[in-house]
Design an enzyme around this catalytic site. Structure first.
Site, PDB file in Angstrom:
ATOM      1  N   PHE A  88       0.828  -1.205   0.000  1.00 44.32           N
ATOM      2  CA  PHE A  88       0.000   0.000   0.000  1.00 44.32           C
ATOM      3  C   PHE A  88       0.863   1.257   0.000  1.00 44.32           C
ATOM      4  O   PHE A  88       0.819   2.069  -0.940  1.00 44.32           O
ATOM      5  CB  PHE A  88      -0.942  -0.057   1.203  1.00 44.32           C
ATOM      6  CG  PHE A  88      -1.593   1.237   1.585  1.00 44.32           C
ATOM      7  CD1 PHE A  88      -2.212   2.029   0.632  1.00 44.32           C
ATOM      8  CD2 PHE A  88      -1.592   1.659   2.913  1.00 44.32           C
ATOM      9  CE1 PHE A  88      -2.817   3.234   0.998  1.00 44.32           C
ATOM     10  CE2 PHE A  88      -2.207   2.847   3.278  1.00 44.32           C
ATOM     11  CZ  PHE A  88      -2.811   3.634   2.317  1.00 44.32           C
ATOM     12  N   ASP A 105      10.269  -6.351  -3.566  1.00 49.11           N
ATOM     13  CA  ASP A 105       9.194  -6.916  -2.762  1.00 49.11           C
ATOM     14  C   ASP A 105       9.186  -8.431  -2.971  1.00 49.11           C
ATOM     15  O   ASP A 105       9.373  -8.900  -4.097  1.00 49.11           O
ATOM     16  CB  ASP A 105       7.845  -6.336  -3.186  1.00 49.11           C
ATOM     17  CG  ASP A 105       6.777  -6.424  -2.112  1.00 49.11           C
ATOM     18  OD1 ASP A 105       6.513  -7.555  -1.647  1.00 49.11           O
ATOM     19  OD2 ASP A 105       6.193  -5.383  -1.756  1.00 49.11           O
ATOM     20  N   SER A 122       7.432  -4.778   5.276  1.00 51.84           N
ATOM     21  CA  SER A 122       7.005  -5.374   6.537  1.00 51.84           C
ATOM     22  C   SER A 122       5.517  -5.652   6.471  1.00 51.84           C
ATOM     23  O   SER A 122       4.764  -4.846   5.923  1.00 51.84           O
ATOM     24  CB  SER A 122       7.273  -4.435   7.718  1.00 51.84           C
ATOM     25  OG  SER A 122       6.770  -4.998   8.918  1.00 51.84           O
ATOM     26  N   TYR A 127       5.479  -7.670  15.910  1.00 50.26           N
ATOM     27  CA  TYR A 127       5.514  -6.453  15.096  1.00 50.26           C
ATOM     28  C   TYR A 127       6.105  -5.282  15.884  1.00 50.26           C
ATOM     29  O   TYR A 127       7.028  -4.607  15.415  1.00 50.26           O
ATOM     30  CB  TYR A 127       4.101  -6.111  14.628  1.00 50.26           C
ATOM     31  CG  TYR A 127       4.020  -4.896  13.726  1.00 50.26           C
ATOM     32  CD1 TYR A 127       4.556  -4.923  12.440  1.00 50.26           C
ATOM     33  CD2 TYR A 127       3.389  -3.735  14.154  1.00 50.26           C
ATOM     34  CE1 TYR A 127       4.473  -3.816  11.603  1.00 50.26           C
ATOM     35  CE2 TYR A 127       3.293  -2.622  13.330  1.00 50.26           C
ATOM     36  CZ  TYR A 127       3.838  -2.669  12.049  1.00 50.26           C
ATOM     37  OH  TYR A 127       3.751  -1.569  11.230  1.00 50.26           O
TER      38      TYR A 127
END
Length: 328
Positions: free
Chosen positions: A12, A32, A76, A146
């Site tokens: 995104f 990616d 991430s 995270y």
């Protein structure tokens, strides 16, 4: 032409950053591994003379031939569903990957900006959150994979800056939304809009009194660009301080979509932050930045983009493994 490496380029935020740096006249290498990224996000860039895509896992050794001016580390997982689906990869991309990329920045004499997060503040006891607040984080809870990956990433980045003299920047990103968000990824905004588009009840976890502050993606990208080009090396909050409760936000989505769903309530997951609002005084002072897009305008643009999604994306359900951690 300056060259920039953007990891997480098919995600995104990464895809919007690719657009911005191409617009700034730079050559963009997008990297990616597509675990959570989507090639549809960068399909419009394929074949562009200023863009190259490399499918690669940045937790492995990273090499880029030739000169390199900037590195932006945005690789991430960024949703609660992903944390438990791929917890080890989440930790690796905040530790092994940043080590490799800092080494690359040192070798190329490149400036590196890392995407940190408001989650480094955990479930905050200070409100709004300022950059000098150290946080209230549970390192062994389900969100720890995270939260602690991002906190380690910040520590490693500052160590390379202090010990090796690498030029580094740290952006702490608060809730951001806009076109290209992944539907059904567990984050509140795409979850609510997705439920509205499918005619489902809107689900609120907790009593709805918890708060979030939503920043439109164009505003965030502008803040990131200004931080990268600045001389400021300490962490900077980038987000919209316009705070709203989740219950109020659900009503905004119902009004926006013109639907008539019920709102249903479920128990709150473990360690879910009760409040989230950035103090952006530092960004205003050192970057001359503040958000420009109102939530009403941003939500309208985002909703229109979601309505254009193919049915397979709209109706794809991603299992929320966080449900087993919800307190009963």
């Amino acid at each position: 032409m300056k060259k920039v490496l953007i990891t997480g380029a098919a995600g995104f935020l990464g895809s919007h950053l690719c657009d911005r740096f191409i617009k700034e006249g730079m050559f963009v290498i997008g990297m990616d591994n597509l675990i959570t990224g989507d090639m549809d996000n960068i399909a419009h860039l394929m074949g562009h003379e200023q863009f190259e895509f490399v499918q690669y896992d940045v937790t492995k050794f990273v090499h880029v031939s030739g000169d390199l001016d900037y590195i932006l580390h945005f690789a991430s997982p960024a949703s609660p569903i992903d944390y438990l689906k791929i917890p080890i990869q989440t930790l690796k991309v905040g530790s092994l990957a940043i080590h490799h990329l800092l080494g690359l920045a040192k070798e190329k004499n490149a400036r590196l900006l890392i995407a940190s997060t408001s989650e480094v503040y955990g479930d905050p006891t200070v409100h709004p959150q300022t950059e000098d607040y150290w946080g209230n984080v549970n390192p062994v809870g389900p969100r720890g994979v995270y939260d602690e990956a991002k906190r380690f990433q910040e520590a490693m980045t500052m160590a390379y800056h202090r010990y090796h003299g690498v030029e580094t920047r740290i952006v702490r990103i608060f809730n951001t939304y806009g076109p290209r968000m992944r539907m059904n990824d567990g984050r509140v905004l795409p979850a609510f809009i997705g439920q509205a588009l499918r005619g489902e009840d809107i689900t609120i976890f907790g009593d709805g009194s918890q708060t979030r502050s939503f920043c439109y993606v164009d505003d965030l990208v502008e803040g990131i660009y200004r931080l990268l080009m600045s001389d400021y090396v300490e962490p900077v909050n980038i987000g919209n301080p316009d705070e709203i409760t989740i219950a109020e936000f659900a009503e905004e989505i119902i009004k926006l979509t013109g639907t008539n769903q019920k709102v249903v309530y479920k128990d709150l997951p473990v360690d879910d932050p009760k409040q989230r609002r950035p103090d952006i005084s530092l960004a205003q002072k050192v970057l001359g930045w503040e958000p420009k897009v109102s939530r009403a305008d941003g939500l309208r643009i985002t909703y229109e983009s979601f309505k254009k999604l193919p049915k397979e994306k709209l109706f794809r359900v991603e299992h929320n493994k966080f449900e087993k951690y919800i307190k009963k």
